[in-house]
Design a protein around this motif. Structure first.
Motif, PDB file in Angstrom:
ATOM      1  N   ALA A 100       0.831  -1.211   0.000  1.00  0.00           N
ATOM      2  CA  ALA A 100       0.000   0.000   0.000  1.00  0.00           C
ATOM      3  C   ALA A 100       0.861   1.255   0.000  1.00  0.00           C
ATOM      4  CB  ALA A 100      -0.926  -0.011   1.212  1.00  0.00           C
ATOM      5  N   VAL A 101       1.964   1.234   0.746  1.00  0.00           N
ATOM      6  CA  VAL A 101       2.880   2.377   0.796  1.00  0.00           C
ATOM      7  C   VAL A 101       3.493   2.632  -0.586  1.00  0.00           C
ATOM      8  CG1 VAL A 101       5.148   3.116   1.640  1.00  0.00           C
ATOM      9  CG2 VAL A 101       3.419   2.282   3.240  1.00  0.00           C
ATOM     10  N   VAL A 102       3.973   1.570  -1.223  1.00  0.00           N
ATOM     11  CA  VAL A 102       4.593   1.722  -2.543  1.00  0.00           C
ATOM     12  C   VAL A 102       3.567   2.220  -3.552  1.00  0.00           C
ATOM     13  CG1 VAL A 102       5.668   0.476  -4.457  1.00  0.00           C
ATOM     14  CG2 VAL A 102       6.381   0.008  -2.114  1.00  0.00           C
ATOM     15  N   HIS A 103       2.383   1.624  -3.551  1.00  0.00           N
ATOM     16  CA  HIS A 103       1.346   2.025  -4.502  1.00  0.00           C
ATOM     17  C   HIS A 103       0.964   3.485  -4.297  1.00  0.00           C
ATOM     18  CE1 HIS A 103      -2.674   2.145  -6.395  1.00  0.00           C
ATOM     19  NE2 HIS A 103      -2.170   1.231  -7.198  1.00  0.00           N
ATOM     20  N   ALA A 152      13.326  -3.578  -4.461  1.00  0.00           N
ATOM     21  CA  ALA A 152      14.270  -4.449  -5.168  1.00  0.00           C
ATOM     22  C   ALA A 152      14.952  -5.408  -4.195  1.00  0.00           C
ATOM     23  CB  ALA A 152      15.305  -3.602  -5.895  1.00  0.00           C
ATOM     24  N   ALA A 153      15.279  -4.919  -3.000  1.00  0.00           N
ATOM     25  CA  ALA A 153      15.962  -5.756  -2.015  1.00  0.00           C
ATOM     26  C   ALA A 153      15.072  -6.893  -1.529  1.00  0.00           C
ATOM     27  CB  ALA A 153      16.410  -4.906  -0.829  1.00  0.00           C
ATOM     28  N   GLU A 154      13.752  -6.692  -1.575  1.00  0.00           N
ATOM     29  CA  GLU A 154      12.817  -7.707  -1.098  1.00  0.00           C
ATOM     30  C   GLU A 154      12.226  -8.534  -2.234  1.00  0.00           C
ATOM     31  OE1 GLU A 154      12.312  -8.461   2.006  1.00  0.00           O
ATOM     32  OE2 GLU A 154      13.642  -6.866   2.698  1.00  0.00           O
ATOM     33  N   ALA A 155      12.758  -8.359  -3.456  1.00  0.00           N
ATOM     34  CA  ALA A 155      12.163  -9.029  -4.614  1.00  0.00           C
ATOM     35  C   ALA A 155      12.207 -10.547  -4.496  1.00  0.00           C
ATOM     36  CB  ALA A 155      12.871  -8.576  -5.891  1.00  0.00           C
ATOM     37  N   GLU A 156      13.274 -11.092  -3.914  1.00  0.00           N
ATOM     38  CA  GLU A 156      13.377 -12.541  -3.804  1.00  0.00           C
ATOM     39  C   GLU A 156      12.342 -13.099  -2.830  1.00  0.00           C
ATOM     40  OE1 GLU A 156      16.702 -16.028  -2.805  1.00  0.00           O
ATOM     41  OE2 GLU A 156      17.299 -13.914  -2.867  1.00  0.00           O
ATOM     42  N   ASN A 157      12.115 -12.375  -1.736  1.00  0.00           N
ATOM     43  CA  ASN A 157      11.150 -12.839  -0.739  1.00  0.00           C
ATOM     44  C   ASN A 157       9.704 -12.575  -1.159  1.00  0.00           C
ATOM     45  OD1 ASN A 157      13.189 -13.660   1.081  1.00  0.00           O
ATOM     46  ND2 ASN A 157      13.413 -11.557   1.817  1.00  0.00           N
ATOM     47  N   PHE A 158       9.496 -11.462  -1.858  1.00  0.00           N
ATOM     48  CA  PHE A 158       8.138 -11.061  -2.245  1.00  0.00           C
ATOM     49  C   PHE A 158       8.116 -10.672  -3.723  1.00  0.00           C
ATOM     50  CE2 PHE A 158       8.761  -9.706   2.237  1.00  0.00           C
ATOM     51  CZ  PHE A 158       7.905 -10.620   2.834  1.00  0.00           C
ATOM     52  N   PRO A 159       8.228 -11.643  -4.621  1.00  0.00           N
ATOM     53  CA  PRO A 159       8.281 -11.318  -6.050  1.00  0.00           C
ATOM     54  C   PRO A 159       7.032 -10.609  -6.552  1.00  0.00           C
ATOM     55  CG  PRO A 159       7.988 -13.685  -5.702  1.00  0.00           C
ATOM     56  CD  PRO A 159       8.331 -13.093  -4.376  1.00  0.00           C
ATOM     57  N   GLY A 160       5.885 -10.945  -5.991  1.00  0.00           N
ATOM     58  CA  GLY A 160       4.659 -10.275  -6.412  1.00  0.00           C
ATOM     59  C   GLY A 160       4.673  -8.795  -6.070  1.00  0.00           C
ATOM     60  N   LEU A 161       5.265  -8.447  -4.942  1.00  0.00           N
ATOM     61  CA  LEU A 161       5.375  -7.050  -4.535  1.00  0.00           C
ATOM     62  C   LEU A 161       6.279  -6.278  -5.477  1.00  0.00           C
ATOM     63  CD1 LEU A 161       4.832  -4.812  -2.483  1.00  0.00           C
ATOM     64  CD2 LEU A 161       6.712  -5.704  -1.111  1.00  0.00           C
ATOM     65  N   ALA A 162       7.410  -6.866  -5.833  1.00  0.00           N
ATOM     66  CA  ALA A 162       8.332  -6.206  -6.763  1.00  0.00           C
ATOM     67  C   ALA A 162       7.680  -6.007  -8.122  1.00  0.00           C
ATOM     68  CB  ALA A 162       9.610  -7.033  -6.891  1.00  0.00           C
ATOM     69  N   GLU A 163       6.945  -7.009  -8.585  1.00  0.00           N
ATOM     70  CA  GLU A 163       6.263  -6.894  -9.877  1.00  0.00           C
ATOM     71  C   GLU A 163       5.208  -5.799  -9.834  1.00  0.00           C
ATOM     72  OE1 GLU A 163       4.763  -7.363 -13.689  1.00  0.00           O
ATOM     73  OE2 GLU A 163       6.676  -7.984 -12.812  1.00  0.00           O
ATOM     74  N   MET A 164       4.466  -5.728  -8.711  1.00  0.00           N
ATOM     75  CA  MET A 164       3.457  -4.684  -8.573  1.00  0.00           C
ATOM     76  C   MET A 164       4.082  -3.294  -8.617  1.00  0.00           C
ATOM     77  SD  MET A 164       2.145  -2.256  -6.324  1.00  0.00           S
ATOM     78  CE  MET A 164       2.744  -2.765  -4.709  1.00  0.00           C
ATOM     79  N   ALA A 165       5.197  -3.116  -7.908  1.00  0.00           N
ATOM     80  CA  ALA A 165       5.855  -1.816  -7.876  1.00  0.00           C
ATOM     81  C   ALA A 165       6.350  -1.416  -9.259  1.00  0.00           C
ATOM     82  CB  ALA A 165       7.017  -1.840  -6.885  1.00  0.00           C
ATOM     83  N   TYR A 166       6.959  -2.377  -9.953  1.00  0.00           N
ATOM     84  CA  TYR A 166       7.449  -2.083 -11.298  1.00  0.00           C
ATOM     85  C   TYR A 166       6.292  -1.739 -12.227  1.00  0.00           C
ATOM     86  CZ  TYR A 166       9.093  -2.794 -16.028  1.00  0.00           C
ATOM     87  OH  TYR A 166       9.360  -2.625 -17.367  1.00  0.00           O
ATOM     88  N   ARG A 167       5.239  -2.557 -12.200  1.00  0.00           N
ATOM     89  CA  ARG A 167       4.128  -2.342 -13.131  1.00  0.00           C
ATOM     90  C   ARG A 167       3.406  -1.038 -12.841  1.00  0.00           C
ATOM     91  NH1 ARG A 167       3.655  -2.950 -17.872  1.00  0.00           N
ATOM     92  NH2 ARG A 167       4.811  -4.878 -17.508  1.00  0.00           N
ATOM     93  N   THR A 168       3.208  -0.717 -11.565  1.00  0.00           N
ATOM     94  CA  THR A 168       2.541   0.536 -11.214  1.00  0.00           C
ATOM     95  C   THR A 168       3.348   1.732 -11.689  1.00  0.00           C
ATOM     96  OG1 THR A 168       1.562  -0.498  -9.256  1.00  0.00           O
ATOM     97  CG2 THR A 168       1.591   1.900  -9.316  1.00  0.00           C
TER      98      THR A 168
END
Length: 217
Positions: free
Chosen positions: A73-76, A123-139
């Protein structure tokens, strides 16, 4: 005083008014943003967000069952804030001028320290939370494309203009953003931005993606 009078005087419990709920939401997200930026993802806790924001734990956990949901939610929220409203509304008749102005404004947004820091954490958490990294990139990518497409289009945007905006982001904007995330100086990247944007405009022009339908070039 009757029992009914006592009941009427007793504070009512239930859902807070919409305005109050919105204010609590804003406090939670603003506090969480500050803590994530200061302490990183690993050391930030929902309990700390509750304490620092002055919001009850139950209210925080009801909205965000875990830290990943809160960080998403913070990133979005942070990324959406970069594109609405735009800092610059190019008014030139020439599409190239509108694209140039929008590109410079967009690079300024993406090179903001807060934006860089959030993307680094993601980016640092991409391995643990790939869906979060994808959401941030796509948004971020979709918001950038909408921003540029709005600058290019005089009326309803066409598929051609959207493709031009996508290629512009990929060629001129993303490389600068990625380099900032990996430690390059934002000041140096800002100095490079104009030249990179000009190169992208030239390339898109040779591919016929920047021709206004009602005027040459």
């Amino acid at each position: 005083m009757t029992v009914r009078d006592l009941d009427d005087a007793r504070p009512r419990r239930g859902r807070p008014p919409a305005q109050e709920a919105g204010q609590a939401e804003e406090r939670i997200l603003e506090t969480a943003t500050t803590l994530f930026l200061a302490d990183g993802f690993g050391r930030t806790t929902l309990d700390a967000v509750s304490s620092k924001s002055g919001t009850g734990k139950s209210a925080v956990y009801r909205r965000y069952p875990d830290k990943e949901a809160l960080f998403a939610a913070v990133v979005h929220r942070s990324i959406q804030a970069m594109f609405a409203p735009p800092k610059v509304a190019p008014a030139s008749d020439r599409m190239q001028d509108r694209l140039r102005s929008a590109g410079i404004a967009l690079v300024e947004n993406l090179l903001e320290p807060r934006c860089i820091a959030l993307m680094r954490i993601t980016a640092a958490e991409a391995e643990n939370f790939p869906g979060l990294a994808e959401m941030a990139y796509r948004t971020s990518f979709d918001g950038s494309v909408r921003y540029v497409t709005a600058a290019l289009a005089r009326d309803a945007p066409s598929e051609k203009l959207r493709r031009a905006a996508e290629r512009f982001i990929e060629i001129a904007v993303q490389p600068l953003s990625f380099q900032a995330i990996f430690g390059h100086s934002p000041a140096v990247l800002r100095d490079r931005a104009e030249a990179d944007i000009e190169d992208a405009i030239l390339l898109l022009g040779t591919k016929g993606l920047l021709a206004d339908p009602d005027r040459p070039g």
